[in-house]
Scaffold this motif. Structure first.
Motif, PDB file in Angstrom:
ATOM      1  N   CYS A 170       0.808  -1.221   0.000  1.00 23.98           N
ATOM      2  CA  CYS A 170       0.000   0.000   0.000  1.00 23.98           C
ATOM      3  C   CYS A 170       0.842   1.273   0.000  1.00 23.98           C
ATOM      4  O   CYS A 170       0.293   2.380  -0.033  1.00 23.98           O
ATOM      5  N   LEU A 175      -4.671   1.424  -4.043  1.00 29.66           N
ATOM      6  CA  LEU A 175      -5.606   0.438  -3.513  1.00 29.66           C
ATOM      7  C   LEU A 175      -6.997   0.541  -4.141  1.00 29.66           C
ATOM      8  O   LEU A 175      -7.674  -0.466  -4.343  1.00 29.66           O
ATOM      9  N   SER A 176      -7.416   1.747  -4.457  1.00 26.28           N
ATOM     10  CA  SER A 176      -8.769   1.938  -4.995  1.00 26.28           C
ATOM     11  C   SER A 176      -8.971   1.185  -6.306  1.00 26.28           C
ATOM     12  O   SER A 176     -10.098   0.811  -6.656  1.00 26.28           O
ATOM     13  N   ASN A 211      -3.849   6.127  -0.033  1.00 22.72           N
ATOM     14  CA  ASN A 211      -4.690   4.945   0.130  1.00 22.72           C
ATOM     15  C   ASN A 211      -5.558   5.025   1.378  1.00 22.72           C
ATOM     16  O   ASN A 211      -6.681   4.532   1.405  1.00 22.72           O
TER      17      ASN A 211
END
Length: 383
Positions: A170, A175-176, A211
């Motif tokens: 991360c 992450l999205s 994130n």
């Protein structure tokens, strides 16, 4: 430091200097039982760049899962429980604030979830959706397995939150882009004993922050625990060498006197749990960076301050006893203290004598010196 409260123990009053957090107990009170050819040659004088994230992932992937019986024999058993209590109180209070603001369907991102040491906290908090992410693939697998086991053993009428599990660094990956639901927004991002690994560089620290914060709802919270850079530097400067610690932990720096904002590396070793490189988190820089994501700091407290404030509430004191977050001194007849050294409990003995108590709840001196390195933080997304 380590992922305390998961890689440092799962869930099932300010301390005197060098001592432990204490709760006085009158006579008769008993203990409650209960993470190619086309490439240019590297100049001979240039050292290869080390990606410390690989070391961290490798370390936690190799850690073996142990049961409660084995953990209870650990020299840092009570410190692990104490740190886990801090997380429990923090998470519980933030869930109350989210619900108090009107959120009914609560979504949470556990950034650096480890083996899933906080799953029970999210279950008790009655959340609706959880996304767990961690760099260590083995840990994520164990976290998912633990979740599935929790669902199987749940009561028929209990609705367990839905969950997604993601293996990702991360501090380098977005992450999205990995979410099952690309529209998902979070009420809380929890980052427990993890964020300091990202301070290897500004780019990594910023990606981790992105994130944590970019998918938060307005009014949502980014919460966590991390070592206090000021405390680490203070102890280093007071040391005659580049190392400080005690019988359960050791912190080693490469130099002292100059501390860069990013990439200020030290090595942390905690008995049987952690042996990895970490980086100082200079908090004013973190606070400044967070403003890029419309975040404002609403809480930053050393563990000692946090504990002193929270134990004033009966519910938190009761939880502390239930989680065995402190050990009793002196111990019950036939029992034994975590350490055989009387010096480890001199502060507790003094407290008993001064207050006329038969027993106090405490941490050994060495455990408190390790636990008191940490701080709690809470950022909120501005509307």
């Amino acid at each position: 430091m380590e992922k305390v409260g998961e890689k440092q123990g799962e869930e099932d009053g300010a301390a005197p200097a060098g001592g432990g957090s204490e709760l006085g107990q009158k006579s008769g009170t008993k203990r409650v039982p209960e993470r190619g050819d086309d490439e240019e040659e590297t100049p001979p004088t240039k050292k290869p760049v080390t990606d410390h994230s690989v070391k961290v992932a490798s370390h936690y992937n190799k850690l073996q899962e142990v049961g409660l019986e084995v953990r209870s024999q650990s020299r840092i058993f009570y410190m692990r429980n104490f740190n886990n209590w801090v997380k429990s109180v923090l998470i519980g209070e933030m869930l109350e604030r989210v619900r108090g603001a009107g959120s009914r369907n609560v979504s949470v991102l556990d950034l650096g979830c480890g083996k899933g040491g906080d799953l029970l906290k999210w279950r008790r908090g009655g959340i609706n959706r959880l996304v767990c992410a961690d760099i260590a693939a083995v840990s994520v697998e164990q976290c998912q397995s633990r979740y599935e086991d929790m669902k199987r053993k749940s009561y028929n009428n209990e609705k367990i939150f839905s969950a997604q599990f993601i293996t990702a660094d991360c501090s380098t990956e977005v992450l999205s882009e990995k979410l099952d639901d690309p529209q998902l927004m979070f009420d809380i991002c929890s980052c427990q004993f993890v964020y300091h690994y990202s301070f290897e560089s500004e780019q990594k620290a910023d990606m981790m922050l992105r994130n944590a914060c970019e998918r938060l709802k307005p009014g949502g919270f980014f919460i966590g625990t991390t070592p206090d850079a000021y405390e680490l530097v203070k102890r280093l400067e007071a040391s005659d060498s580049l190392t400080f610690g005690n019988e359960i932990f050791k912190v080693s720096f490469q130099s002292k006197g100059s501390y860069p904002l990013f990439g200020c590396q030290y090595h942390f070793n905690l008995e049987g749990v952690v042996d990895v490189p970490e980086f100082l988190v200079y908090f004013p820089v973190l606070e400044h960076m967070a403003k890029r994501y419309n975040m404002r700091l609403v809480l930053k407290q050393r563990f000692s301050e946090f504990c002193e404030e929270k134990v004033k509430k009966e519910q938190h004191r009761n939880l502390m006893m239930k989680m065995m977050a402190l050990e009793l001194f002196p111990c019950e007849v036939g029992g034994r203290q975590a350490s055989e050294s009387t010096e480890e409990y001199s502060h507790a003995k003094e407290r008993c004598c001064r207050a006329g108590l038969r027993q106090v709840g405490t941490l050994s001196r060495s455990e408190w010196e390790a636990a008191s390195i940490y701080l709690v933080f809470v950022f909120q997304k501005m509307a």
